[in-house]
Design an enzyme around this catalytic site. Structure first.
Site, PDB file in Angstrom:
ATOM      1  CG  LEU A 208      -1.916  -1.050   1.491  1.00  0.00           C
ATOM      2  CD1 LEU A 208      -2.482  -0.950   2.894  1.00  0.00           C
ATOM      3  CD2 LEU A 208      -3.028  -0.916   0.453  1.00  0.00           C
ATOM      4  CG  HIS A 209       2.784   3.138  -3.107  1.00  0.00           C
ATOM      5  ND1 HIS A 209       2.278   2.057  -3.769  1.00  0.00           N
ATOM      6  CD2 HIS A 209       3.148   4.021  -4.059  1.00  0.00           C
ATOM      7  CE1 HIS A 209       2.348   2.273  -5.071  1.00  0.00           C
ATOM      8  NE2 HIS A 209       2.861   3.469  -5.282  1.00  0.00           N
TER       9      HIS A 209
END
Ligand code: UDP
Length: 362
Positions: A208-209
């Site tokens: 997740l970014h």
């Protein structure tokens, strides 16, 4: 032909590696072909930059603009100022940019204003979501690109809608998949493989970014807690991006299944993906890699610029909703993976096609 190749961030490094190999191969029969590699310094963390140069045998950059972090405008402006100087000192015929990061757009603008030919690899993909900085980078870059290289016919159609000429659009396949095929026999287990008792198919990979998932601390924690609960007895390996890490800070979250590790180098990461049960992510590139490796992928986004990963590949567009993730993941557990294929021309030869086409332009 003198080509300046620009790379600034992790996904860029993975995309330029096979292009440089294709150039080097051609150089043995064409002594007029040369390249200069410019690293803008947008990603400078060792885990997101140097490791990829070492593992993918990318030559040391001829120049590093060292722009580092900043707001969108600060970073774009810093890259433009430094890249203009770079091109004044080192003239070239053509500037090649890849992907959709700030370096892609900033360097394309500078090159075009210096009357150089701009080549965009991975042109024409669109999410339709103007809140994503990447979407703006794609649209601006493509509006001033001379030679477009695309991963799908759909991307070419998008470009024509915006007025690009068909003769400048080349559907060549996917350079990220070139890298995947070139390195599949080099991938290896990370050092925590035994420690975490990982085995083929007994764990999930999570990345997740994107700002939409990680910038709001409470929703990020809720998302992690929801995933932790949903996966039952499966472990979740979560290579944590520096942006995400910065939001979570030092706090200890009580997560039973999620194991946080540093961002992985390419060879360890691809080993983890290839042997995983499934992947939960908000990355675009990973949905392409899982498609080729046949690994079920659940994308925590409301849009994708890579629809073929859903219509042909293994990707599922979930939205940013733990409830919907639980629903779709539950269906997958019940029914097993759906039948999927590999998109046309994602065959490992895109980079060679690109260089052949560029050489035919002059
Ligand atoms: N990747 C990696 N190690 C990691 C996470 C990602 O090597 O810990 C690679 C992976 O091949 C992926 C690429 O980095 O396709 C780009 O990922 P990212 O999610 O940063 O960018 P995006 O594709 O969303 O632009």
């Amino acid at each position: 032909m003198k080509i300046t190749i620009v790379a600034g961030a992790r996904p860029n490094f993975i995309k330029i590696a096979p292009i440089i190999k294709a150039i080097q191969k051609k150089q043995s029969v064409n002594n007029k072909l040369s390249f200069r590699l410019v690293h803008t310094g947008q990603h400078y963390d060792k885990n997101l930059s140097d490791t990829f140069f070492e593992e993918l045998n990318i030559p040391h950059p001829n120049s590093n603009l060292e722009v580092k972090s900043g707001s969108q405008a600060q970073q774009t402006a810093a890259i433009m100022v430094a890249f203009e100087q770079e091109l004044i000192e080192n003239p070239c015929d053509l500037v090649l940019v890849v992907g959709d990061v700030n370096s892609t757009m900033a360097c394309a603008i500078v090159a075009k204003k210096m009357n150089l030919k701009v080549t965009h690899v991975e042109a024409g993909i669109r999410s339709g979501d103007m809140t994503m900085p990447e979407e703006i980078n794609r649209i601006v870059t493509d509006s001033i690109t001379d030679y477009f290289f695309t991963t799908s016919t759909w991307a070419g159609e998008n470009l024509m809608k915006y007025g690009a000429e068909a003769s400048n659009i080349h559907f060549v396949g996917n350079v990220m998949i070139d890298t995947l095929y070139q390195n599949l026999d080099r991938i290896s287990a990370p050092n925590f493989w035994n420690e975490f008792q990982l085995e083929k198919g007994n764990y999930i990979i999570l990345t997740l970014h994107r700002p939409s998932n990680v910038d709001e601390e409470h929703s990020l924690i809720d998302l992690l807690k929801g995933i932790d609960k949903m996966v039952g007895d499966k472990k979740v390996i979560f290579p944590i991006h520096p942006r995400t890490k910065a939001i979570l800070g030092e706090q200890k979250l009580e997560l039973k299944n999620i194991l946080m590790v540093d961002p992985q180098g390419y060879l360890n990461f691809m080993f983890l993906i290839k042997n995983s049960f499934a992947v939960i992510t908000d990355s675009g590139g990973i949905s392409e890699e899982t498609t080729v490796l046949g690994i079920p992928c659940f994308t925590l986004r409301t849009t994708t610029e890579r629809p073929e990963t859903i219509t042909i590949g293994t990707n599922n567009l979930i939205g940013i909703s733990i409830e919907n993730l639980e629903k779709v993941f539950g269906e997958f557990l019940q029914n097993g993976p759906r039948k999927a294929g590999i998109p046309e021309l994602w065959d490992g030869k895109a980079s060679e096609r690109i260089i052949d086409i560029l050489l035919s332009k002059k």
